[in-house]
Structures are given as C-alpha cells and as structure tokens.
Write a protein that holds these residues in place. Structure first.
Motif, mmCIF file in Angstrom:
data_model
loop_
_atom_site.group_PDB
_atom_site.id
_atom_site.type_symbol
_atom_site.label_atom_id
_atom_site.label_comp_id
_atom_site.label_asym_id
_atom_site.label_seq_id
_atom_site.Cartn_x
_atom_site.Cartn_y
_atom_site.Cartn_z
ATOM 1 N N THR A 108 0.993 -1.359 -0.161
ATOM 2 C CA THR A 108 0.770 -0.130 0.264
ATOM 3 C C THR A 108 0.945 1.512 -0.011
ATOM 4 O O THR A 108 0.782 2.087 -1.367
ATOM 5 C CB THR A 108 -1.022 -0.196 0.780
ATOM 6 O OG1 THR A 108 -1.669 -1.191 1.284
ATOM 7 C CG2 THR A 108 -2.033 1.009 1.432
ATOM 8 N N LEU A 109 2.120 1.192 0.720
ATOM 9 C CA LEU A 109 2.662 2.396 1.148
ATOM 10 C C LEU A 109 3.280 2.678 -0.524
ATOM 11 O O LEU A 109 3.838 4.042 -0.597
ATOM 12 C CB LEU A 109 3.322 2.308 2.015
ATOM 13 C CG LEU A 109 3.312 2.443 4.009
ATOM 14 C CD1 LEU A 109 4.533 1.926 4.515
ATOM 15 C CD2 LEU A 109 2.491 3.394 4.178
ATOM 16 N N TRP A 110 3.730 1.837 -1.355
ATOM 17 C CA TRP A 110 4.766 2.149 -2.137
ATOM 18 C C TRP A 110 3.869 1.811 -3.874
ATOM 19 O O TRP A 110 4.459 1.801 -4.488
ATOM 20 C CB TRP A 110 5.570 0.764 -2.028
ATOM 21 C CG TRP A 110 6.452 1.089 -1.454
ATOM 22 C CD1 TRP A 110 6.661 1.392 -1.048
ATOM 23 C CD2 TRP A 110 8.112 -0.148 -1.101
ATOM 24 N NE1 TRP A 110 8.227 2.046 0.674
ATOM 25 C CE2 TRP A 110 8.155 0.887 0.515
ATOM 26 C CE3 TRP A 110 8.224 -0.655 -1.480
ATOM 27 C CZ2 TRP A 110 9.763 -0.156 0.829
ATOM 28 C CZ3 TRP A 110 9.131 -2.063 -1.069
ATOM 29 C CH2 TRP A 110 9.987 -1.002 -0.150
ATOM 30 N N ASN A 111 2.658 1.514 -2.994
ATOM 31 C CA ASN A 111 1.362 1.273 -4.309
ATOM 32 C C ASN A 111 1.846 0.537 -5.497
ATOM 33 O O ASN A 111 2.136 0.307 -6.721
ATOM 34 C CB ASN A 111 1.288 2.245 -5.635
ATOM 35 C CG ASN A 111 0.007 2.588 -6.423
ATOM 36 O OD1 ASN A 111 -0.625 1.991 -6.151
ATOM 37 N ND2 ASN A 111 0.558 3.252 -7.613
ATOM 38 N N GLN A 112 2.206 -0.576 -4.797
ATOM 39 C CA GLN A 112 2.563 -2.165 -5.004
ATOM 40 C C GLN A 112 1.721 -2.947 -5.055
ATOM 41 O O GLN A 112 2.471 -4.448 -4.621
ATOM 42 C CB GLN A 112 4.388 -2.265 -5.080
ATOM 43 C CG GLN A 112 5.038 -1.562 -5.485
ATOM 44 C CD GLN A 112 5.592 -1.157 -6.822
ATOM 45 O OE1 GLN A 112 5.478 -2.286 -7.675
ATOM 46 N NE2 GLN A 112 5.105 0.228 -7.397
ATOM 47 N N PRO A 113 0.752 -2.952 -5.318
ATOM 48 C CA PRO A 113 -0.493 -3.858 -5.365
ATOM 49 C C PRO A 113 0.144 -5.494 -5.955
ATOM 50 O O PRO A 113 -0.457 -6.212 -4.886
ATOM 51 C CB PRO A 113 -1.802 -3.749 -5.513
ATOM 52 C CG PRO A 113 -1.413 -2.822 -6.440
ATOM 53 C CD PRO A 113 -0.341 -2.223 -6.662
ATOM 54 N N GLU A 114 1.051 -5.744 -6.362
ATOM 55 C CA GLU A 114 1.406 -7.455 -7.537
ATOM 56 C C GLU A 114 2.419 -8.108 -5.961
ATOM 57 O O GLU A 114 2.805 -8.843 -6.085
ATOM 58 C CB GLU A 114 1.958 -7.239 -8.547
ATOM 59 C CG GLU A 114 3.268 -6.155 -9.245
ATOM 60 C CD GLU A 114 2.623 -5.063 -8.793
ATOM 61 O OE1 GLU A 114 3.448 -3.942 -9.689
ATOM 62 O OE2 GLU A 114 1.197 -4.366 -8.299
ATOM 63 N N LEU A 115 3.261 -6.914 -4.649
ATOM 64 C CA LEU A 115 4.100 -7.518 -4.283
ATOM 65 C C LEU A 115 3.140 -7.746 -3.188
ATOM 66 O O LEU A 115 2.821 -7.479 -1.963
ATOM 67 C CB LEU A 115 4.724 -5.939 -3.925
ATOM 68 C CG LEU A 115 5.945 -6.802 -2.903
ATOM 69 C CD1 LEU A 115 6.557 -7.193 -3.099
ATOM 70 C CD2 LEU A 115 6.170 -5.259 -1.958
ATOM 71 N N GLU A 116 3.589 -9.879 -2.769
ATOM 72 C CA GLU A 116 2.763 -10.250 -1.594
ATOM 73 C C GLU A 116 2.790 -10.536 -0.688
ATOM 74 O O GLU A 116 4.496 -10.332 -0.738
ATOM 75 C CB GLU A 116 2.402 -11.867 -2.918
ATOM 76 C CG GLU A 116 2.016 -11.710 -4.456
ATOM 77 C CD GLU A 116 2.020 -13.650 -4.500
ATOM 78 O OE1 GLU A 116 2.231 -14.372 -4.313
ATOM 79 O OE2 GLU A 116 1.328 -12.991 -6.272
ATOM 80 N N VAL A 117 2.261 -10.802 -0.046
ATOM 81 C CA VAL A 117 2.443 -10.372 1.253
ATOM 82 C C VAL A 117 1.625 -11.267 1.772
ATOM 83 O O VAL A 117 0.571 -12.089 1.749
ATOM 84 C CB VAL A 117 2.390 -9.405 2.347
ATOM 85 C CG1 VAL A 117 2.607 -8.496 1.622
ATOM 86 C CG2 VAL A 117 1.048 -8.935 1.869
ATOM 87 N N SER A 118 2.106 -12.383 3.120
ATOM 88 C CA SER A 118 1.745 -13.092 3.841
ATOM 89 C C SER A 118 0.418 -12.313 5.079
ATOM 90 O O SER A 118 0.135 -11.624 4.955
ATOM 91 C CB SER A 118 2.629 -13.996 4.947
ATOM 92 O OG SER A 118 2.684 -12.893 6.424
#
Length: 483
Positions: free
Chosen positions: A412-422
């Motif tokens: 969210t902070l980096w505007n990278q929705p494709e960066l997956e998180v657990s």
C-alpha cells in the motif's frame, strides 16, 4: 590439542568483568569490560572440541566456533579473526548482543556439568583485537561488475547483503530513511549493550569499500526530495533487495489506552539513543520520553522490554517495573538480560497482564490481573488465563509498550499491489530463491520472517545475496547468448 584444549575440567568459566550496578546505572557505556588476551586464551581453551559441535549447529550463521576458539587458545588471533569473519559480517556486534544463553552457549556440550565456554565474549575479543591491530580491511573486489544492486534498509540484513555483493564486485547502493546506518542497532539497542561507535566504524569500513549509502531517503509511491519511488528504484538497478525490517509497534487496547504517558518502545529507545548521539530530541526535552523521577511500567517480556527497563533506570526513574503475563521460564528475552536488569533495580511482576490504564488526561496507574499458565499452545508455549478476582494496581506516570513489532503495509505504501504478502503482512518469497512476487526483487530479514534476532537478519542477508548473484549471473549469460 589435548595440552591446550579440553581445559574445562580444571579451568572454571569466567565472563569478562562486569561493572557494578551502582556504577553502570549512571551512564550508557557497555557494562562488560574487555578480556585481556591471556584470559581470552584461557577461556577459549575450555572448549571440548567435540565431534558434533552443537554450538555451531545452534548458531544461525553456523559459525566455525570450535575452530576459532582453538586458534584463540593457541594465540593465533589473526587466523581466529579470519575464521570468525568468514561466516559472520559483524562478529563484534553478535558477540555483544546475541542471546548466547539461548543459542551457542546454551547448547555447549560441557554446559550441564562445567558451565559453557564464554563464546560470545571470546568472539567480541577476537574482533575488537583485529580492529586494534589493523587486520580489518575495506572490501577490495578482484574485479568490478557492471550490474547495480539497490538495497532498501541499512540494518543488519541489508548491510550483510551489501558486503557480500560488493565483495563479488557489484555496484551496491543502500537506501535508508534514517540519517545513520545501522537500523535498530543504532537507534533501538541502547549503548550499554552496543556502543554506537562500534556500528559507526562498520559504516565507514563499508563506505571505504565503495558501497554507496543514500541516507534520509525513504522508499515511497512517488519521487520527492526525501523519497524515491519504488518503481524508480527498480528501473535504476539490475536487482533490488528489500531488508526494511519491521517497525510497526503492536497496539495495546483497553480503557485508558489513549492517555498521555503511554508510549511505544521504539519511540522511547530512539529518543534515548538519539540524545546519546548528540541529537536534539524535543520529545525527550519536554519530558514525554524521559523517565526521570517517574514511576515506570514496561509491558512485555522480550529483549526490547529489557532495553526499556534498563534505559529507564539510567534516566533516573523513581521506580521501574516490568509487567509480563508469563513467568521467568517462559519469557522470550535473554535470561542474562533479566539478571542484569534485576541487579540494576528493576522489579519484575510475573504472571500479570494489563486490563486498563488509569488517569484523566495523563496516565497515573496500570490496572492489571494475575495470570495462570495453562496447557501448551500450537507454538509449544504455555497458554495464559486470567485468575478471577485478582486485579491490582501499579502506580505509573510512564507506561512503555514493548509488545513486539509487525510489518508496515509495503504494497500500500509503495503502490505495489502485486507485491505479495503473507497473512501476517510479511513479504512472501521463494524460500530457496529469496525472490518476491516481483521479478528481480528479493527480500530478507525481519520483513520476511517477522521480528527476530540480528544474527538471523545477517544470515538471511548473506543467503539472499548469494541468490541475487546467481540470478544476475544467469541473466547476464542469457543476454550474452542472445547476442
């Protein structure tokens, strides 16, 4: 070997001399004195040189501990340093802040009957001596590579990866939102455990090795004077490593949780460390983050909580209590740190948890209940349950919340929705490749495994660097074949 080693049967364990509590609580200097060379050699000679070195097995870095203990016992200190530094980028730091009682020393073969070898103290001595002798040299790669690497985070994981990649000849750039290198090693860990010049001299060494640091430069969604967009970072470098750590303090709710005087542990420790470094800290000068003359309650049982209680003592608190919901045997922090804190006047309130906070505008007390231990949970630790009608009150003008840290929402902070998180908010990676869901973007350290130890961050940084090198080599070979 038998003449110099296996001396544990006749030589007792001896840690470096520790300054008396009445003296050390008036400053933020390290509490342990340096080993004299002869004493370090004698303590190293206690090593049993066992066939299966459990000290190495239980070290996250798998340090070759018996090897450099033997070399130290023989007075071959330069060789001991080289062996130690071969697997650890910052042995003098790990020798000071690693919880050896839970890792190498706690698993020493001779520990049960003869007390363990003083591994951490010898490790610190070997590297400090190497600095004094001029054996610690800046990086000098055999050849330079054209590829550029960007590393986000100048904490232990990012710095370890930077050193490993620079050693291979890559052009390494490290970005950090803070104005000094070190992450929590500089702003989170107090000087009585790790004096700041120890970290700062590592920074200079890495700079002398031509690692480029961009301090006061946070990563964000867009480019600005003090931020670089994540998309810009990716376009600027051939590979990127995310080693941001975890800095989001866990919340503590309940009635009164919004009162003045309830502060986050990291805010409190950062203010103290900045002041020790000579910075102006308005929140400290105003008294908001200063424990002087106050009854202080620290909530939590980890190493951060231990740092807070011992800092409050040095700031001149009227009283300092540590409120922890489990007992001494089940606390996650180092037992050595608990002992140091007790010597310095900290009172531990075991098996107790806060219910609410008292006061009108500012906190005046903590209302807590007694707890009892239940059956082990999924993690193996005993669960805790409140004891009925056991409420009590602790007087407090400053309450420090040391409940651990969670990841910031980077996508969210980096505007990278494709960066997956657990589901915990940590970054997902391939556990062999260390690559995130974004090609060429790797991650390591606490942002992947959650809040953990400095030594684990170093291990992750080293492993990630190896995988980044492998990936860039494959890309270069593919590009060359295409030509």
């Amino acid at each position: 070997m038998a003449e110099r080693m296996l001396q544990f049967v006749s030589v007792e364990q001896h840690q470096p001399d520790k300054r008396l509590a009445a003296e050390r609580t008036h400053d933020f200097d390290e509490i342990y004195e340096d080993f004299e060379p002869k004493r370090a050699e004698i303590q190293a000679s206690r090593c049993s040189q066992c066939g299966v070195p459990f000290c190495s097995v239980h070290c996250p870095l798998n340090n070759n501990i018996p090897d450099w203990l033997k070399l130290t016992a023989e007075g071959r200190l330069e060789e001991a340093y080289e062996i130690s530094a071969a697997t650890n980028n910052f042995p003098e730091i790990c020798g000071r802040i690693c919880p050896q009682d839970r890792l190498c020393e706690g698993n020493c073969v001779i520990e049960k009957g003869f007390e363990s070898v003083t591994i951490g103290a010898v490790e610190r001595f070997v590297t400090d001596n190497a600095w004094e002798q001029g054996w610690v040299k800046p990086l000098s790669p055999r050849h330079e590579r054209p590829q550029s690497v960007g590393i986000v985070g100048a904490g232990p994981g990012g710095l370890a990866a930077a050193e490993q990649l620079r050693r291979l000849g890559y052009q390494v750039h490290v970005y950090d939102r803070y104005d000094r290198v070190g992450g929590l090693m500089i702003y989170g860990i107090p000087g009585f455990k790790l004096e700041k010049d120890i970290v700062l001299r590592r920074h200079k060494l890495l700079e002398d090795g031509r690692i480029q640091f961009h301090l006061g430069k946070a990563v964000g969604a867009e480019d600005s004077d003090d931020e670089i967009a994540f998309s810009t970072l990716r376009s600027r470098h051939d590979a990127v490593l995310l080693a941001t750590g975890v800095y989001k303090s866990r919340a503590l709710g309940g009635p009164g949780s919004g009162l003045n005087g309830l502060v986050k542990a990291l805010d409190y420790l950062t203010a103290s460390n900045r002041r020790s470094l000579g910075d102006q800290v308005p929140a400290f000068d105003s008294g908001e983050l200063d424990a002087r003359g106050k009854n202080v309650v620290v909530i939590g049982g980890g190493d951060t909580a231990m740092d807070c209680v011992r800092t409050a003592i040095r700031q001149g608190a009227k009283s300092v209590k540590c409120l922890y919901r489990r007992d001494r045997a089940n606390m996650p922090g180092s037992l050595r740190e608990v002992k140091n804190a007790e010597e310095e006047g900290v009172e531990f309130v075991w098996l107790a948890a806060p219910d609410s906070f008292l006061g009108d505008d500012a906190v005046t007390g903590v209302r807590a209940s007694r707890m009892k231990l239940g059956l082990p949970d999924a993690t193996g630790r005993q669960s805790v349950d409140p004891v009925e009608n056991s409420a009590f009150t602790l007087e407090a003008e400053l309450v420090i919340k040391a409940l651990g840290f969670d990841p910031e929402p980077l996508p969210t902070l980096w505007n990278q929705p494709e960066l997956e998180v657990s589901r915990w908010g940590t970054l997902k990676i391939g556990h062999k490749s260390f690559m995130t869901s974004l090609p060429g973007v790797f991650a390591a350290g606490d942002i992947v495994r959650g809040a953990s130890l400095v030594v684990w961050a170093i291990r992750d940084g080293r492993d990630a660097a190896e995988q980044m090198h492998r990936w860039m080599e494959q890309n270069a070979q593919t590009a060359q074949a295409a030509e």
